[in-house]
Design a protein around this motif. Structure first.
Motif, short mmCIF file in Angstrom:
data_model
loop_
_atom_site.label_atom_id
_atom_site.label_comp_id
_atom_site.label_asym_id
_atom_site.label_seq_id
_atom_site.Cartn_x
_atom_site.Cartn_y
_atom_site.Cartn_z
N ARG A 107 1.03 -1.50 -0.49
CA ARG A 107 -0.50 0.05 -0.22
C ARG A 107 0.88 1.23 0.20
N LEU A 108 2.03 1.28 -0.05
CA LEU A 108 2.77 2.55 -0.36
C LEU A 108 3.71 2.24 -1.40
N SER A 109 3.42 3.40 -1.88
CA SER A 109 4.08 3.97 -3.90
C SER A 109 4.59 4.61 -3.62
N VAL A 110 5.12 5.36 -5.33
CA VAL A 110 6.33 6.00 -5.60
C VAL A 110 5.71 6.82 -7.16
N SER A 111 6.12 8.12 -6.45
CA SER A 111 5.15 8.96 -7.97
C SER A 111 6.50 9.74 -8.76
N LEU A 112 6.83 10.03 -9.03
CA LEU A 112 8.33 10.46 -8.92
C LEU A 112 8.53 11.24 -10.80
N GLY A 113 9.12 12.36 -10.77
CA GLY A 113 8.85 12.84 -11.76
C GLY A 113 10.65 13.49 -12.31
N SER A 114 11.10 13.52 -13.49
CA SER A 114 11.95 13.75 -13.97
C SER A 114 11.96 14.49 -15.30
N ALA A 115 12.59 15.53 -15.75
CA ALA A 115 12.85 16.27 -17.67
C ALA A 115 13.74 15.22 -18.17
#
Length: 422
Positions: free
Chosen positions: A99-107
Protein backbone atom coordinates in the motif's frame (compact mmCIF):
# COMPACT_ATOMS: atom_id res chain seq x y z
CA UNK A 1 -16.35 8.02 -1.35
CA UNK A 2 -13.26 9.77 -2.73
CA UNK A 3 -10.47 10.14 -0.20
CA UNK A 4 -8.70 13.48 0.26
CA UNK A 5 -4.93 13.53 -0.28
CA UNK A 6 -2.84 15.60 2.12
CA UNK A 7 0.86 16.42 2.46
CA UNK A 8 2.34 15.28 5.79
CA UNK A 9 6.07 15.30 5.05
CA UNK A 10 8.44 17.38 2.94
CA UNK A 11 12.04 16.71 1.89
CA UNK A 12 14.12 19.10 -0.21
CA UNK A 13 17.48 19.24 -1.93
CA UNK A 14 17.74 22.69 -3.51
CA UNK A 15 20.42 25.09 -4.73
CA UNK A 16 22.24 26.55 -1.71
CA UNK A 17 19.72 24.81 0.54
CA UNK A 18 19.90 21.11 1.35
CA UNK A 19 16.99 20.39 3.66
CA UNK A 20 13.48 21.76 4.10
CA UNK A 21 14.28 24.45 6.65
CA UNK A 22 17.32 25.74 4.76
CA UNK A 23 15.13 25.89 1.64
CA UNK A 24 12.47 27.96 3.35
CA UNK A 25 15.08 30.24 4.91
CA UNK A 26 16.55 30.97 1.49
CA UNK A 27 13.16 31.67 -0.08
CA UNK A 28 11.75 33.79 2.72
CA UNK A 29 14.91 35.91 2.88
CA UNK A 30 14.86 36.55 -0.86
CA UNK A 31 18.43 35.29 -1.38
CA UNK A 32 19.54 34.01 -4.76
CA UNK A 33 21.50 30.81 -5.37
CA UNK A 34 22.50 31.54 -8.96
CA UNK A 35 26.25 31.73 -9.62
CA UNK A 36 28.96 30.85 -12.18
CA UNK A 37 28.91 27.15 -13.07
CA UNK A 38 31.45 25.09 -11.12
CA UNK A 39 30.32 21.56 -12.02
CA UNK A 40 32.15 21.69 -15.37
CA UNK A 41 34.21 24.09 -17.46
CA UNK A 42 31.57 26.38 -18.97
CA UNK A 43 33.96 28.92 -20.47
CA UNK A 44 32.93 28.10 -24.06
CA UNK A 45 29.20 28.56 -23.45
CA UNK A 46 26.95 31.54 -24.05
CA UNK A 47 25.32 31.10 -20.64
CA UNK A 48 27.86 30.21 -17.96
CA UNK A 49 25.69 30.50 -14.86
CA UNK A 50 23.40 28.15 -12.95
CA UNK A 51 21.82 27.47 -9.56
CA UNK A 52 23.88 24.56 -8.23
CA UNK A 53 23.25 22.37 -5.19
CA UNK A 54 26.12 22.29 -2.70
CA UNK A 55 25.70 18.56 -2.25
CA UNK A 56 27.91 16.25 -0.21
CA UNK A 57 26.54 12.75 -0.72
CA UNK A 58 28.42 11.33 2.26
CA UNK A 59 27.26 14.11 4.58
CA UNK A 60 23.74 13.55 3.27
CA UNK A 61 23.89 9.99 4.57
CA UNK A 62 24.39 8.00 1.37
CA UNK A 63 26.55 4.88 1.52
CA UNK A 64 29.52 4.31 -0.83
CA UNK A 65 27.47 1.71 -2.70
CA UNK A 66 24.54 4.11 -3.14
CA UNK A 67 26.87 6.85 -4.34
CA UNK A 68 28.46 4.48 -6.85
CA UNK A 69 25.13 3.15 -8.07
CA UNK A 70 23.07 6.33 -8.37
CA UNK A 71 23.27 9.27 -10.70
CA UNK A 72 23.26 12.72 -9.06
CA UNK A 73 19.52 13.05 -9.70
CA UNK A 74 18.89 9.72 -7.99
CA UNK A 75 20.93 10.81 -4.99
CA UNK A 76 18.89 14.01 -4.71
CA UNK A 77 15.64 12.03 -4.84
CA UNK A 78 16.63 9.48 -2.20
CA UNK A 79 17.92 12.11 0.23
CA UNK A 80 14.72 14.12 -0.22
CA UNK A 81 12.54 11.04 0.28
CA UNK A 82 14.31 10.14 3.52
CA UNK A 83 13.84 13.65 4.87
CA UNK A 84 10.16 13.61 3.89
CA UNK A 85 9.57 10.31 5.66
CA UNK A 86 11.32 11.55 8.81
CA UNK A 87 9.35 14.81 8.70
CA UNK A 88 6.05 12.94 8.39
CA UNK A 89 6.61 11.01 11.62
CA UNK A 90 5.38 7.93 9.79
CA UNK A 91 6.36 4.51 11.15
CA UNK A 92 7.28 3.02 7.80
CA UNK A 93 7.69 -0.40 9.39
CA UNK A 94 4.01 -0.40 10.22
CA UNK A 95 2.87 0.31 6.66
CA UNK A 96 1.81 -2.53 4.37
CA UNK A 97 4.50 -2.41 1.61
CA UNK A 98 1.85 -3.18 -0.98
CA UNK A 99 0.00 0.00 0.00
CA UNK A 100 3.13 2.19 -0.19
CA UNK A 101 3.78 3.80 -3.59
CA UNK A 102 6.12 6.16 -5.42
CA UNK A 103 5.30 8.77 -8.05
CA UNK A 104 8.44 10.58 -9.17
CA UNK A 105 8.91 13.11 -11.94
CA UNK A 106 11.97 13.93 -14.03
CA UNK A 107 12.44 15.76 -17.32
CA UNK A 108 15.93 14.59 -18.28
CA UNK A 109 16.55 11.50 -16.13
CA UNK A 110 20.15 10.57 -15.42
CA UNK A 111 21.67 13.16 -17.73
CA UNK A 112 24.75 13.78 -15.59
CA UNK A 113 25.68 10.11 -15.29
CA UNK A 114 25.04 9.41 -18.96
CA UNK A 115 27.19 12.29 -20.13
CA UNK A 116 30.03 11.38 -17.77
CA UNK A 117 29.98 7.78 -18.97
CA UNK A 118 29.81 8.74 -22.64
CA UNK A 119 32.91 10.86 -22.20
CA UNK A 120 34.76 7.91 -20.69
CA UNK A 121 33.53 5.33 -23.21
CA UNK A 122 34.27 7.59 -26.19
CA UNK A 123 37.60 8.92 -24.87
CA UNK A 124 36.13 12.44 -24.66
CA UNK A 125 34.36 12.04 -28.00
CA UNK A 126 37.43 10.98 -29.95
CA UNK A 127 36.15 7.43 -30.58
CA UNK A 128 33.27 6.94 -33.01
CA UNK A 129 32.69 3.43 -31.66
CA UNK A 130 32.54 3.54 -27.88
CA UNK A 131 34.21 0.87 -25.78
CA UNK A 132 31.61 -0.62 -23.44
CA UNK A 133 34.28 -2.25 -21.28
CA UNK A 134 34.95 1.11 -19.61
CA UNK A 135 31.35 1.65 -18.56
CA UNK A 136 30.25 1.46 -14.92
CA UNK A 137 28.20 -1.64 -14.02
CA UNK A 138 25.07 0.44 -13.50
CA UNK A 139 25.21 2.31 -16.82
CA UNK A 140 22.03 0.60 -18.07
CA UNK A 141 20.20 2.00 -15.05
CA UNK A 142 21.24 5.51 -16.07
CA UNK A 143 19.62 4.94 -19.46
CA UNK A 144 16.23 4.03 -17.95
CA UNK A 145 14.58 7.05 -16.27
CA UNK A 146 12.31 4.83 -14.17
CA UNK A 147 15.44 3.79 -12.25
CA UNK A 148 15.05 7.05 -10.31
CA UNK A 149 11.60 6.04 -9.02
CA UNK A 150 12.89 2.54 -8.27
CA UNK A 151 15.66 3.98 -6.07
CA UNK A 152 13.08 5.89 -4.01
CA UNK A 153 10.93 2.76 -3.79
CA UNK A 154 13.94 0.78 -2.62
CA UNK A 155 14.81 3.27 0.12
CA UNK A 156 11.23 3.17 1.44
CA UNK A 157 10.45 -0.49 0.81
CA UNK A 158 7.53 0.47 -1.45
CA UNK A 159 5.86 -2.46 -3.22
CA UNK A 160 2.75 -0.66 -4.45
CA UNK A 161 2.46 1.23 -7.76
CA UNK A 162 5.77 2.88 -8.72
CA UNK A 163 5.92 5.32 -11.63
CA UNK A 164 8.21 7.83 -13.31
CA UNK A 165 6.35 10.78 -14.83
CA UNK A 166 8.21 12.68 -17.55
CA UNK A 167 6.28 15.61 -19.00
CA UNK A 168 9.09 18.10 -19.36
CA UNK A 169 9.01 21.06 -17.01
CA UNK A 170 5.58 20.12 -15.62
CA UNK A 171 6.84 16.71 -14.44
CA UNK A 172 7.01 17.80 -10.79
CA UNK A 173 3.39 18.95 -10.67
CA UNK A 174 2.13 16.01 -12.70
CA UNK A 175 3.96 13.44 -10.53
CA UNK A 176 2.44 14.84 -7.34
CA UNK A 177 -0.97 14.92 -9.05
CA UNK A 178 -0.59 11.25 -10.00
CA UNK A 179 0.36 10.44 -6.41
CA UNK A 180 -2.69 12.28 -5.12
CA UNK A 181 -4.87 10.31 -7.53
CA UNK A 182 -3.50 7.03 -6.15
CA UNK A 183 -4.58 8.16 -2.68
CA UNK A 184 -7.98 9.42 -3.81
CA UNK A 185 -8.90 6.27 -5.72
CA UNK A 186 -7.68 3.96 -2.96
CA UNK A 187 -4.79 2.36 -4.90
CA UNK A 188 -2.31 3.36 -2.19
CA UNK A 189 -2.36 4.53 1.42
CA UNK A 190 1.00 6.32 1.38
CA UNK A 191 2.72 7.84 -1.66
CA UNK A 192 6.17 9.35 -1.89
CA UNK A 193 5.58 11.95 -4.61
CA UNK A 194 7.88 14.56 -6.08
CA UNK A 195 10.52 15.09 -8.73
CA UNK A 196 14.25 15.30 -9.31
CA UNK A 197 16.63 16.58 -11.98
CA UNK A 198 20.35 17.29 -12.17
CA UNK A 199 20.68 18.80 -15.65
CA UNK A 200 23.67 21.13 -15.14
CA UNK A 201 25.92 19.50 -17.71
CA UNK A 202 27.59 20.44 -21.00
CA UNK A 203 24.95 18.73 -23.16
CA UNK A 204 22.02 20.47 -21.47
CA UNK A 205 23.76 23.83 -21.46
CA UNK A 206 24.58 23.45 -25.16
CA UNK A 207 20.96 22.67 -26.00
CA UNK A 208 19.62 25.75 -24.26
CA UNK A 209 22.43 27.88 -25.63
CA UNK A 210 21.42 26.86 -29.14
CA UNK A 211 17.89 28.23 -28.74
CA UNK A 212 19.02 31.18 -26.60
CA UNK A 213 16.62 30.23 -23.80
CA UNK A 214 19.05 30.79 -20.91
CA UNK A 215 20.31 34.11 -19.64
CA UNK A 216 23.71 35.32 -20.94
CA UNK A 217 24.02 37.73 -17.99
CA UNK A 218 27.21 36.03 -16.80
CA UNK A 219 28.70 39.06 -15.07
CA UNK A 220 25.75 39.35 -12.68
CA UNK A 221 24.96 35.74 -11.91
CA UNK A 222 23.05 36.52 -8.73
CA UNK A 223 20.76 38.90 -10.61
CA UNK A 224 20.40 36.98 -13.87
CA UNK A 225 17.10 35.23 -13.07
CA UNK A 226 14.59 38.08 -13.35
CA UNK A 227 11.04 36.80 -13.88
CA UNK A 228 8.54 39.49 -14.91
CA UNK A 229 11.25 42.17 -14.99
CA UNK A 230 11.35 44.36 -18.09
CA UNK A 231 15.05 43.52 -18.55
CA UNK A 232 14.72 39.73 -18.26
CA UNK A 233 16.69 37.81 -20.87
CA UNK A 234 16.09 34.13 -20.24
CA UNK A 235 16.02 31.56 -17.46
CA UNK A 236 18.87 30.28 -15.31
CA UNK A 237 19.36 26.52 -15.22
CA UNK A 238 19.03 24.87 -11.81
CA UNK A 239 18.95 21.43 -10.20
CA UNK A 240 17.45 19.74 -7.17
CA UNK A 241 14.62 17.60 -5.86
CA UNK A 242 11.59 17.71 -3.61
CA UNK A 243 9.66 14.70 -2.35
CA UNK A 244 6.50 14.77 -0.27
CA UNK A 245 4.64 12.18 1.78
CA UNK A 246 1.03 12.02 0.65
CA UNK A 247 -1.65 10.15 2.55
CA UNK A 248 -5.38 10.29 3.07
CA UNK A 249 -6.62 12.99 5.41
CA UNK A 250 -8.38 10.30 7.45
CA UNK A 251 -5.11 8.43 7.97
CA UNK A 252 -3.20 11.60 8.84
CA UNK A 253 -5.77 12.69 11.43
CA UNK A 254 -5.98 9.21 12.93
CA UNK A 255 -2.25 9.16 13.67
CA UNK A 256 -2.11 12.80 14.76
CA UNK A 257 0.17 13.84 11.91
CA UNK A 258 0.89 17.46 11.08
CA UNK A 259 -0.78 18.35 7.77
CA UNK A 260 0.87 20.95 5.57
CA UNK A 261 -1.85 21.15 2.92
CA UNK A 262 -4.46 19.25 0.99
CA UNK A 263 -3.92 18.58 -2.72
CA UNK A 264 -7.45 19.66 -3.53
CA UNK A 265 -7.40 20.08 -7.31
CA UNK A 266 -5.17 19.58 -10.31
CA UNK A 267 -5.39 19.54 -14.10
CA UNK A 268 -3.23 19.65 -17.20
CA UNK A 269 -3.60 20.66 -20.81
CA UNK A 270 -1.48 20.76 -23.96
CA UNK A 271 -1.39 23.52 -26.54
CA UNK A 272 -0.65 21.16 -29.51
CA UNK A 273 1.08 24.16 -31.03
CA UNK A 274 4.88 24.23 -30.92
CA UNK A 275 7.73 22.43 -29.16
CA UNK A 276 9.03 25.60 -27.47
CA UNK A 277 6.59 28.34 -28.45
CA UNK A 278 3.59 29.61 -26.49
CA UNK A 279 0.40 31.28 -27.69
CA UNK A 280 0.22 34.78 -26.16
CA UNK A 281 -3.39 34.42 -24.96
CA UNK A 282 -2.51 31.70 -22.40
CA UNK A 283 -5.70 29.80 -23.14
CA UNK A 284 -4.44 26.30 -22.35
CA UNK A 285 -2.89 27.29 -19.03
CA UNK A 286 -6.07 29.20 -18.19
CA UNK A 287 -8.13 26.09 -18.91
CA UNK A 288 -5.89 24.00 -16.64
CA UNK A 289 -6.29 26.58 -13.85
CA UNK A 290 -10.07 26.70 -14.22
CA UNK A 291 -10.40 22.91 -14.24
CA UNK A 292 -8.10 22.55 -11.19
CA UNK A 293 -10.27 25.05 -9.31
CA UNK A 294 -13.44 23.23 -10.41
CA UNK A 295 -12.05 19.95 -9.11
CA UNK A 296 -11.24 21.66 -5.83
CA UNK A 297 -14.81 23.05 -5.80
CA UNK A 298 -13.51 26.59 -5.55
CA UNK A 299 -13.97 29.71 -7.62
CA UNK A 300 -11.31 32.30 -8.53
CA UNK A 301 -12.16 34.47 -5.54
CA UNK A 302 -10.78 31.74 -3.24
CA UNK A 303 -7.21 32.00 -4.60
CA UNK A 304 -4.99 33.78 -2.07
CA UNK A 305 -1.56 33.35 -3.69
CA UNK A 306 -0.21 32.20 -7.05
CA UNK A 307 3.13 30.48 -7.36
CA UNK A 308 3.97 31.32 -10.96
CA UNK A 309 5.98 29.28 -13.42
CA UNK A 310 7.87 32.57 -13.83
CA UNK A 311 10.81 31.31 -15.86
CA UNK A 312 12.09 34.73 -16.85
CA UNK A 313 11.73 34.36 -20.61
CA UNK A 314 9.89 37.10 -22.48
CA UNK A 315 7.22 34.84 -23.95
CA UNK A 316 6.54 32.76 -20.83
CA UNK A 317 5.96 35.70 -18.50
CA UNK A 318 3.57 37.39 -20.96
CA UNK A 319 1.77 34.09 -21.63
CA UNK A 320 1.37 33.36 -17.94
CA UNK A 321 0.14 36.84 -17.07
CA UNK A 322 -2.52 36.48 -19.77
CA UNK A 323 -3.51 33.06 -18.41
CA UNK A 324 -4.03 34.41 -14.89
CA UNK A 325 -6.21 37.23 -16.19
CA UNK A 326 -8.19 34.88 -18.42
CA UNK A 327 -8.86 32.29 -15.70
CA UNK A 328 -9.22 34.47 -12.59
CA UNK A 329 -10.71 37.64 -14.03
CA UNK A 330 -10.54 40.64 -11.69
CA UNK A 331 -9.09 38.44 -8.94
CA UNK A 332 -5.83 38.23 -10.89
CA UNK A 333 -5.13 41.89 -10.06
CA UNK A 334 -5.82 41.36 -6.35
CA UNK A 335 -3.85 38.22 -5.50
CA UNK A 336 -0.07 38.21 -4.90
CA UNK A 337 2.03 36.30 -7.43
CA UNK A 338 5.70 35.31 -7.19
CA UNK A 339 8.34 33.13 -8.83
CA UNK A 340 10.89 31.24 -6.73
CA UNK A 341 12.88 30.56 -9.92
CA UNK A 342 14.28 34.02 -9.33
CA UNK A 343 16.16 32.48 -6.38
CA UNK A 344 16.76 28.80 -7.22
CA UNK A 345 16.72 28.80 -11.01
CA UNK A 346 14.80 26.43 -13.25
CA UNK A 347 15.53 22.78 -12.45
CA UNK A 348 13.37 21.51 -15.34
CA UNK A 349 11.26 18.54 -14.19
CA UNK A 350 12.15 19.01 -10.52
CA UNK A 351 11.00 22.61 -10.22
CA UNK A 352 7.28 21.84 -10.06
CA UNK A 353 7.73 19.75 -6.91
CA UNK A 354 10.09 22.30 -5.36
CA UNK A 355 7.38 24.89 -5.98
CA UNK A 356 4.71 22.66 -4.42
CA UNK A 357 6.96 22.28 -1.37
CA UNK A 358 7.36 26.07 -1.25
CA UNK A 359 3.58 26.53 -1.49
CA UNK A 360 2.91 24.05 1.32
CA UNK A 361 5.44 25.83 3.54
CA UNK A 362 3.99 29.23 2.57
CA UNK A 363 0.52 28.02 3.60
CA UNK A 364 1.82 26.67 6.88
CA UNK A 365 3.75 29.84 7.73
CA UNK A 366 1.42 32.37 6.08
CA UNK A 367 4.24 34.05 4.19
CA UNK A 368 4.50 34.67 0.44
CA UNK A 369 8.03 34.21 -0.94
CA UNK A 370 9.22 37.14 -3.06
CA UNK A 371 10.25 37.46 -6.67
CA UNK A 372 13.94 38.36 -6.37
CA UNK A 373 15.63 40.73 -8.84
CA UNK A 374 12.34 42.38 -9.85
CA UNK A 375 13.42 46.04 -10.12
CA UNK A 376 11.93 47.22 -13.42
CA UNK A 377 8.24 46.62 -14.06
CA UNK A 378 7.22 45.34 -17.47
CA UNK A 379 3.99 47.07 -18.59
CA UNK A 380 2.86 43.77 -20.13
CA UNK A 381 3.28 42.02 -16.76
CA UNK A 382 1.05 44.21 -14.63
CA UNK A 383 0.07 41.97 -11.69
CA UNK A 384 1.29 42.02 -8.06
CA UNK A 385 4.52 40.02 -8.35
CA UNK A 386 5.73 40.58 -4.74
CA UNK A 387 9.09 42.15 -5.63
CA UNK A 388 12.24 41.56 -3.59
CA UNK A 389 10.82 41.05 -0.09
CA UNK A 390 8.65 38.27 1.39
CA UNK A 391 5.19 39.28 2.53
CA UNK A 392 3.10 38.17 5.50
CA UNK A 393 -0.24 37.19 4.02
CA UNK A 394 -3.33 35.31 5.20
CA UNK A 395 -3.79 32.30 2.92
CA UNK A 396 -6.16 29.36 2.74
CA UNK A 397 -5.79 28.52 -0.95
CA UNK A 398 -2.69 28.54 -3.15
CA UNK A 399 -2.45 27.98 -6.89
CA UNK A 400 0.76 26.71 -8.49
CA UNK A 401 1.27 26.34 -12.23
CA UNK A 402 3.83 24.96 -14.66
CA UNK A 403 4.55 25.32 -18.35
CA UNK A 404 6.80 22.97 -20.31
CA UNK A 405 8.36 22.42 -23.71
CA UNK A 406 6.01 20.37 -25.84
CA UNK A 407 3.06 22.54 -24.87
CA UNK A 408 2.43 21.07 -21.41
CA UNK A 409 0.40 23.28 -19.06
CA UNK A 410 -0.38 22.12 -15.50
CA UNK A 411 -2.08 23.63 -12.46
CA UNK A 412 -2.53 22.49 -8.88
CA UNK A 413 -4.55 23.89 -5.98
CA UNK A 414 -3.38 23.44 -2.38
CA UNK A 415 -5.62 24.33 0.56
CA UNK A 416 -5.28 24.52 4.30
CA UNK A 417 -7.27 21.94 6.23
CA UNK A 418 -9.29 22.64 9.37
CA UNK A 419 -6.41 21.21 11.41
CA UNK A 420 -3.96 23.70 9.89
CA UNK A 421 -6.24 26.68 10.36
CA UNK A 422 -6.90 25.87 14.02
Amino acid sequence: MTRRAVITGIGVVAPAAVGREAFWDLLSSGRTATRPISLFDASAFRSRIAAEVDFDAVAAGLSPQEIRRMDRAGQFAVVSAREALADSGLDIGGVDPGRLSVSLGSAVGCTTGLEEEYRVLSDDGRLHHVDHRYGVPHLYGHMVPSTLAVEVARTAGAEGPVALVSTGCTSGIDAVAHGAQLIEEGSADIVLAGATDAPISPITSACFDAIKATSPNNDEAGHASRPFDARRDGFVLGEGAAVMVLESEESALARGARIYAEVSGFANRSNAYHMTGLKPDGREMAEAISLALDRARLDPSAVDYINAHGSGTKQNDRHETAAFKRSLGARAHEVPVSSIKSMIGHSLGAIGSLEIAACALALQRQVVPPTANLHHRDPECDLDYVPLVARDHVMDTVLTVGSGFGGFQSAMVLTRTLQEAA
